[in-house]
Design a protein around this motif. Sequence first.
Motif, PDB file in Angstrom:
ATOM      1  N   THR A  87     -53.401   6.555  15.912  1.00  0.00           N
ATOM      2  CA  THR A  87     -54.067   5.397  15.289  1.00  0.00           C
ATOM      3  C   THR A  87     -53.460   5.396  13.915  1.00  0.00           C
ATOM      4  N   GLY A  88     -52.988   4.082  13.806  1.00  0.00           N
ATOM      5  CA  GLY A  88     -52.295   3.943  12.339  1.00  0.00           C
ATOM      6  C   GLY A  88     -50.857   4.480  12.205  1.00  0.00           C
ATOM      7  N   LYS A  89     -50.451   4.924  13.217  1.00  0.00           N
ATOM      8  CA  LYS A  89     -49.028   5.669  13.441  1.00  0.00           C
ATOM      9  C   LYS A  89     -48.129   5.042  14.188  1.00  0.00           C
ATOM     10  N   VAL A  90     -46.690   5.520  13.971  1.00  0.00           N
ATOM     11  CA  VAL A  90     -45.606   4.635  14.795  1.00  0.00           C
ATOM     12  C   VAL A  90     -44.652   5.915  14.716  1.00  0.00           C
ATOM     13  N   LEU A  91     -44.358   5.849  16.277  1.00  0.00           N
ATOM     14  CA  LEU A  91     -43.198   6.881  16.665  1.00  0.00           C
ATOM     15  C   LEU A  91     -41.863   6.247  16.774  1.00  0.00           C
ATOM     16  N   ILE A  92     -40.700   6.859  16.052  1.00  0.00           N
ATOM     17  CA  ILE A  92     -39.431   6.229  16.317  1.00  0.00           C
ATOM     18  C   ILE A  92     -38.695   7.436  16.727  1.00  0.00           C
ATOM     19  N   PRO A  93     -37.390   7.340  17.477  1.00  0.00           N
ATOM     20  CA  PRO A  93     -36.618   8.079  17.849  1.00  0.00           C
ATOM     21  C   PRO A  93     -36.173   8.988  16.513  1.00  0.00           C
ATOM     22  N   GLY A  94     -35.832  10.208  16.688  1.00  0.00           N
ATOM     23  CA  GLY A  94     -35.206  10.764  15.531  1.00  0.00           C
ATOM     24  C   GLY A  94     -33.992  10.339  15.100  1.00  0.00           C
ATOM     25  N   LEU A  95     -33.938  10.506  13.776  1.00  0.00           N
ATOM     26  CA  LEU A  95     -32.706   9.727  12.801  1.00  0.00           C
ATOM     27  C   LEU A  95     -31.695  10.799  13.173  1.00  0.00           C
ATOM     28  N   GLN A  96     -30.172  10.104  13.063  1.00  0.00           N
ATOM     29  CA  GLN A  96     -29.038  10.843  13.057  1.00  0.00           C
ATOM     30  C   GLN A  96     -28.325  10.656  11.847  1.00  0.00           C
ATOM     31  N   ASN A  97     -28.202  11.912  11.079  1.00  0.00           N
ATOM     32  CA  ASN A  97     -27.293  11.920   9.860  1.00  0.00           C
ATOM     33  C   ASN A  97     -26.041  12.279  10.222  1.00  0.00           C
ATOM     34  N   THR A  98     -24.820  11.457  10.434  1.00  0.00           N
ATOM     35  CA  THR A  98     -23.782  11.696  11.131  1.00  0.00           C
ATOM     36  C   THR A  98     -22.828  12.015  10.266  1.00  0.00           C
ATOM     37  N   HIS A  99     -23.126  12.256   8.796  1.00  0.00           N
ATOM     38  CA  HIS A  99     -21.952  12.812   7.983  1.00  0.00           C
ATOM     39  C   HIS A  99     -22.707  13.489   6.723  1.00  0.00           C
ATOM     40  N   THR A 100     -22.884  14.840   6.676  1.00  0.00           N
ATOM     41  CA  THR A 100     -23.375  15.619   5.628  1.00  0.00           C
ATOM     42  C   THR A 100     -22.448  16.614   5.147  1.00  0.00           C
ATOM     43  N   HIS A 101     -22.788  17.098   4.023  1.00  0.00           N
ATOM     44  CA  HIS A 101     -22.244  18.555   3.392  1.00  0.00           C
ATOM     45  C   HIS A 101     -23.608  19.152   2.959  1.00  0.00           C
ATOM     46  N   ILE A 102     -24.420  19.504   3.878  1.00  0.00           N
ATOM     47  CA  ILE A 102     -25.666  19.879   3.723  1.00  0.00           C
ATOM     48  C   ILE A 102     -25.899  20.952   2.713  1.00  0.00           C
ATOM     49  N   ALA A 103     -25.105  21.994   2.431  1.00  0.00           N
ATOM     50  CA  ALA A 103     -25.187  22.887   1.441  1.00  0.00           C
ATOM     51  C   ALA A 103     -25.114  22.454  -0.095  1.00  0.00           C
ATOM     52  N   MET A 104     -24.374  21.008  -0.054  1.00  0.00           N
ATOM     53  CA  MET A 104     -24.346  20.478  -1.340  1.00  0.00           C
ATOM     54  C   MET A 104     -25.562  20.218  -2.056  1.00  0.00           C
ATOM     55  N   THR A 105     -26.747  20.593  -1.246  1.00  0.00           N
ATOM     56  CA  THR A 105     -28.279  20.715  -1.822  1.00  0.00           C
ATOM     57  C   THR A 105     -28.109  21.459  -3.132  1.00  0.00           C
ATOM     58  N   ALA A 106     -27.225  22.470  -3.319  1.00  0.00           N
ATOM     59  CA  ALA A 106     -27.378  23.329  -4.309  1.00  0.00           C
ATOM     60  C   ALA A 106     -26.742  22.502  -5.427  1.00  0.00           C
ATOM     61  N   LEU A 107     -26.067  21.092  -5.359  1.00  0.00           N
ATOM     62  CA  LEU A 107     -25.442  20.453  -6.444  1.00  0.00           C
ATOM     63  C   LEU A 107     -25.991  19.030  -6.453  1.00  0.00           C
ATOM     64  N   ARG A 108     -27.255  19.253  -6.168  1.00  0.00           N
ATOM     65  CA  ARG A 108     -28.103  17.840  -6.579  1.00  0.00           C
ATOM     66  C   ARG A 108     -28.112  17.465  -7.995  1.00  0.00           C
ATOM     67  N   GLY A 109     -27.474  16.328  -8.308  1.00  0.00           N
ATOM     68  CA  GLY A 109     -27.650  15.949  -9.875  1.00  0.00           C
ATOM     69  C   GLY A 109     -26.775  16.804 -10.791  1.00  0.00           C
ATOM     70  N   TYR A 110     -25.705  17.579 -10.099  1.00  0.00           N
ATOM     71  CA  TYR A 110     -25.044  18.444 -10.875  1.00  0.00           C
ATOM     72  C   TYR A 110     -23.943  17.615 -11.598  1.00  0.00           C
ATOM     73  N   ALA A 111     -23.313  16.423 -11.283  1.00  0.00           N
ATOM     74  CA  ALA A 111     -22.540  15.618 -11.938  1.00  0.00           C
ATOM     75  C   ALA A 111     -22.575  14.194 -11.556  1.00  0.00           C
ATOM     76  N   ASP A 112     -23.601  13.640 -12.376  1.00  0.00           N
ATOM     77  CA  ASP A 112     -23.968  12.199 -11.994  1.00  0.00           C
ATOM     78  C   ASP A 112     -23.275  11.253 -12.887  1.00  0.00           C
ATOM     79  N   ASP A 113     -23.101   9.985 -12.386  1.00  0.00           N
ATOM     80  CA  ASP A 113     -22.398   8.859 -13.426  1.00  0.00           C
ATOM     81  C   ASP A 113     -21.236   8.950 -13.967  1.00  0.00           C
ATOM     82  N   GLN A 114     -20.334   9.805 -13.030  1.00  0.00           N
ATOM     83  CA  GLN A 114     -19.132   9.968 -13.449  1.00  0.00           C
ATOM     84  C   GLN A 114     -18.123   9.019 -12.520  1.00  0.00           C
ATOM     85  N   THR A 115     -16.980   9.088 -12.908  1.00  0.00           N
ATOM     86  CA  THR A 115     -15.844   8.555 -12.027  1.00  0.00           C
ATOM     87  C   THR A 115     -15.643   9.651 -10.838  1.00  0.00           C
TER      88      THR A 115
END
Length: 429
Positions: free
Chosen positions: A51-79
């Motif tokens: 009730t009040g919920k919606v099911l969708i197919p799982g989303l597919q992230n077709t291009h990641t560098h998943i371990a760059m989680t360690a670098l989140r916000g490491y060098a923002d707003d640069q060329t």
Amino acid sequence: MDTLFQNITVITMDPACPVMEHAYLGVHGEKIVWLSKDAPEEPSAHVIDGTGKVLIPGLQNTHTHIAMTALRGYADDQTLTEWLFGNILPAEAKMNNDLVYHAARLGILEALASGTTSICDMYFHSPEIARAAKELGIRAHVGNPPFELGDGFSMEDRSVLETEELIRDYADDPLITPTIGVHAIHNSNPAVWRWVNDMAERHDLPVVLHLSETMPDVESSLAKYGKTPTVALRDSGMLARPVTAAHCVHLTDEDIAIMKEYGLSVASCPVSNLKLASGIAPLARLKEAGVNITLATDGVASNNTLDLFEEMKLSVLLQKNLTGDASALSAWDALTFATVNGNIAMGRGERCGRLLPGYEADLAMLDFTAPHLNPCHNVISHVVYAAHGSDVELTMVRGRTVYENRRFPGIDMAEEIRRVNELVAKYLA
């Protein structure tokens, strides 16, 4: 049935019946076995009130560098040059197996919590990423394409050794698929392409790569080969296998025709492309040409999240603005890119990507009781234009619930975060 969702709205992604309200969806083992307005007669081990919920197919992230989680916000707003050569590459040189493994775990947990059931990852220390994905139960295409700036290519290159290890350990794994590819045309050479072609053919591997992400990428290819990156790769034989190409921002009409002819899939990363000022991929033109479009976040160092709901919304809005046509792409298109088309790109389009009996149970359940999702005139529109990854309450991969009630069964989230922060402080501070 192992799990029964009752009285729930189901977005099936079946054009004949895209939405079913007040429905019952049952899962047994890895597959969906029931979808109806009527309740099944047989009992279910676990019943979820939808009730009040919606099911969708799982989303597919077709291009990641998943371990760059360690670098989140490491060098923002640069060329792009400052960002990559001044900050990211030097930081990545300090990353080891331990940091990549734990950063990958944290990134995968973030992805699962926002309804993503599959990633296609390109990074070094790739066996550690495969291990993390296997442990946490997400589908993952994993590989380490060569990054070769010279004219030679060594069989002792780390990418070669890691590819061989992935093939050995995951050749027939139901969750992990080894991949092969080139990092990009501007940082590889024909010797690399020949090795990739040979390995892909011998081991039946999908091919992944970056393609025409920036204008300098295209200009360097024209200067060196007299051809755009797409044409150069076509002429080398690199497009003979199933290829998923990330970005595809700067394309000619000939490039797009080649993509359609060879069945190439585009992994569009709108947030990352905007953040690094790379440009806007011509998705409306690609769709009109019949090219398979998918969506991706890229790494969080250039995004800074793994939330595919952001990519869905932005992918459509950008095309409306780029073309001057508000109907250029629709919410249905965006959701198709992120579900059906993503599974086609990953080679499982006949068994994943729709919520129908016989399909594998990769799905996400969203809470539609929040203020920003009410009132609801069109549920597909709301999923794309109003929902966020934080609205996901449950994620299931191959019939296994990996995230429920905003918790990960058997996972100490505080410890996962503590460990990554400890390693980042040790190696990257």
